[in-house]
Design a protein around this motif. Structure first.
Motif: not given
Length: 214
Positions: A102-124
């Motif tokens: 399965e070919v994973v869309d790298a652009v979508a992966f970067r966007a989703q992972a970046g969003s979760h990491l931003d949320d973690m920074l807000k929690d910190l």
């Protein structure tokens, strides 16, 4: 005067007694009687023997007919053909299909992972604010939100380009959060703030891996 002796005629010989007819005819009639008797006995014996044979044959036929089915006429016996299995066509085994990658869309992966990491920074950032305000209960909710974002990152489909480095990166991020949870349980402000900076650094390291996804 002497008279001469009279001359007497000899008396007639006594007549032979009359022989019975059966006695007179004994030699000839006896022979015929014996022959006729023998012939009669032979005829009677043969008839008896023939009768025995006929009766025996009839009895055997009756006995055979009562104990078994009459034999089928060989000339009309049915011919049963033995079915032969049709030759099965030989088939060439199909080689196993190649696994579908399965070919994973790298652009979508970067966007989703970046969003979760931003949320973690807000929690910190919220944790730092809570410590500075001498709060405690909000720290528990903030640590729960960090754990939720960690799970979201682990559920992402990962492109092949980062498939080997992604698991180790997530493991390091999860370990940094364990240190933070332990510090929060002590309610020691400086320890909590130090743990927050450790988690923040690991978040940025994870983002760097995400940005290399192609």
């Amino acid at each position: 005067m002497t008279l001469p002796a009279p001359v007497l005629s000899p008396p007639p010989a006594p007549a032979a007694p009359f022989a019975p007819l059966a006695t007179v005819a004994a030699p000839a009639s006896a022979a015929r009687t014996n022959a006729a008797g023998s012939k009669k006995k032979w005829i009677i014996g043969g008839a008896i023997a023939a009768g025995v044979i006929v009766v025996g044959s009839v009895g055997a036929a009756i006995g055979a007919g009562g104990g078994a089915e009459p034999a089928a006429d060989a000339s009309v016996a049915p011919v049963v053909a033995t079915p032969t299995a049709a030759p099965q066509p030989t088939s060439t085994p199909t080689p196993p299909a190649a696994p579908v990658i399965e070919v994973v869309d790298a652009v979508a992966f970067r966007a989703q992972a970046g969003s979760h990491l931003d949320d973690m920074l807000k929690d910190l950032d919220d944790i730092v604010t809570t410590v500075n305000e001498d709060g405690f209960w909000r720290l528990l909710s903030n640590s729960g939100e960090l754990a939720f974002n960690q799970g979201q990152l682990e559920a992402l489909d990962v492109p092949e380009s980062v498939a080997t480095t992604w698991p180790a990166t997530l493991l390091a991020l999860d370990g940094a959060q364990d240190v933070l949870v332990e510090a929060i349980s002590t309610q020691d402000g400086p320890s909590i703030l130090a743990a927050v900076e450790t988690v923040r650094a690991q978040v940025e390291a994870t983002r760097a891996v995400v940005n290399t996804a192609q």
